[in-house]
Scaffold this motif. Structure first.
Motif, mmCIF file in Angstrom:
data_model
loop_
_atom_site.group_PDB
_atom_site.id
_atom_site.type_symbol
_atom_site.label_atom_id
_atom_site.label_comp_id
_atom_site.label_asym_id
_atom_site.label_seq_id
_atom_site.Cartn_x
_atom_site.Cartn_y
_atom_site.Cartn_z
ATOM 1 N N HIS A 30 0.857 -1.191 0.000
ATOM 2 C CA HIS A 30 0.000 0.000 0.000
ATOM 3 C C HIS A 30 0.891 1.239 0.000
ATOM 4 O O HIS A 30 2.043 1.162 0.387
ATOM 5 C CB HIS A 30 -0.897 0.002 1.243
ATOM 6 N N PRO A 31 0.351 2.400 -0.414
ATOM 7 C CA PRO A 31 -1.020 2.636 -0.870
ATOM 8 C C PRO A 31 -1.250 2.215 -2.318
ATOM 9 O O PRO A 31 -0.315 2.172 -3.117
ATOM 10 C CB PRO A 31 -1.171 4.161 -0.728
ATOM 11 N N TYR A 222 -9.033 5.831 3.687
ATOM 12 C CA TYR A 222 -8.397 4.875 2.781
ATOM 13 C C TYR A 222 -9.220 3.597 2.840
ATOM 14 O O TYR A 222 -9.511 3.076 3.914
ATOM 15 C CB TYR A 222 -6.957 4.647 3.222
ATOM 16 N N LEU A 233 -2.889 4.750 7.055
ATOM 17 C CA LEU A 233 -2.892 5.556 5.844
ATOM 18 C C LEU A 233 -4.011 6.593 5.803
ATOM 19 O O LEU A 233 -4.072 7.391 4.865
ATOM 20 C CB LEU A 233 -2.970 4.659 4.610
ATOM 21 N N THR A 277 6.041 8.143 -2.162
ATOM 22 C CA THR A 277 5.344 7.497 -1.050
ATOM 23 C C THR A 277 6.200 6.369 -0.476
ATOM 24 O O THR A 277 6.943 5.705 -1.199
ATOM 25 C CB THR A 277 4.000 6.916 -1.507
#
Length: 324
Positions: A30-31, A222, A233, A277
């Motif tokens: 993730h994300p 999320y 997140l 990220t």
């Protein structure tokens, strides 16, 4: 996916049949865009982390280079009021006085328009107007100052005889990450499950400014089903743009900025570029699901703060985390 393994154990004349289940579910990174809300509903617009002028020069960089220091606050040695702990929020009033929320000192430090220390208010404790874990601060149109504490409370301070004193505490039902004030409402950023739908989580919660009554909640989280990943997140920041009556929200670990109406309807989405990220890995093992942060060979970004200016611009503070 679960995998069944059959084991037969011989004990004397008896055979014992065991069925052992092993969890062989793959790790998930993730994300992922499919879990980010609203991306399929509204066309996103990309904004550069360093927008450029007509000459190709980064606007923000040129403004910083041309800026002149007015005063400096804080010293390594000296009186206790000059030694700054950890500043989590800054506001100014109409007289350009400066207010620093120091989470280590559990107090608000007050300076005048030329940086001279005046006084401080608030202190550590569990009583009215006392801080346990102050996280954010805001000022309303009447000059009242509000301090959000992660122990489910927002403290209101009124100015009397030239100093701020505690007026009342507003109890909230969410742990605040940040908050802002607009149109006599307090908008609190923090993840909370909807009591009516266990799987529905909202990130923004509106309260009446004068009495603290909870009005409504909005802002999708999320969208993964793993609650640990969801909580990690879905943390974010918030700002209120009064000029356009927009509530602006972010996710800390993702490059998206969401604009909502004051009633909670999504208006627009912007994406910051460049933005690296940090991968969050959803794992499954014998003891159940867990999450870890993946090491990287490159620096990653986080959104530290978001601020709405009086002329309708949004300032986003993005930090660089080291490799690994």
């Amino acid at each position: 996916m679960s995998k069944a393994i059959t084991v037969i154990i011989q004990i004397g004349l008896m055979q014992l049949l065991l069925v052992i289940y092993s969890h062989a579910q793959a790790n998930v990174e993730h994300p992922q865009e499919k879990y980010i809300p609203y991306l399929n509903e509204i066309e996103e617009r990309v904004i550069s982390l360093l927008p450029k002028n007509n000459s190709g020069q980064p606007i923000l960089k040129s403004k910083v280079q041309d800026a002149k220091q007015i005063y400096q606050i804080g010293q390594k040695k000296g009186p206790s009021y000059q030694i700054i702990g950890r500043i989590t929020s800054i506001v100014t009033d109409q007289e350009n006085n400066l207010y620093l929320l120091d989470s280590r000192k559990n107090s608000v430090l007050v300076y005048n328009s030329i940086g001279k220390y005046l006084y401080q208010f608030g202190r550590g404790g569990r009583g009215p107007g006392e801080f346990q874990s102050p996280i954010d601060m805001a000022i309303d149109d009447e000059g009242n100052i509000y301090v959000a504490d992660r122990f489910y409370v927002i403290h209101k301070f009124e100015r009397k005889d030239g100093r701020y004193t505690h007026q009342r505490d507003i109890q909230i039902n969410v742990i605040p990450d940040a908050f802002c004030i607009m149109n006599k409402r307090i908008y609190v950023r923090g993840l909370k499950a909807d009591r009516n739908e266990v799987q529905s989580y909202n990130t923004i919660h509106a309260y009446q400014l004068y009495n603290g009554e909870h009005l409504f909640s909005f802002g999708e989280s999320y969208q993964t089903e793993n609650i640990m990943v969801k909580k990690q997140l879905s943390d974010g920041k918030i700002a209120c743009d009064s000029s356009s009556e927009t509530v602006v929200s972010t996710f800390d670990m993702m490059p998206y900025i969401f604009g909502y109406t004051g009633l909670g309807n999504i208006k627009w989405i912007s994406r910051i570029e460049p933005f690296q990220t940090r991968p969050v890995i959803e794992k499954y093992g014998a003891t159940g699901p867990s999450i870890t942060f993946e090491s990287t060979e490159y620096p990653t970004n986080d959104i530290e703060k978001i601020h709405a200016t009086t002329d309708g611009n949004i300032i986003v503070q993005v930090s660089d985390s080291p490799r690994g």
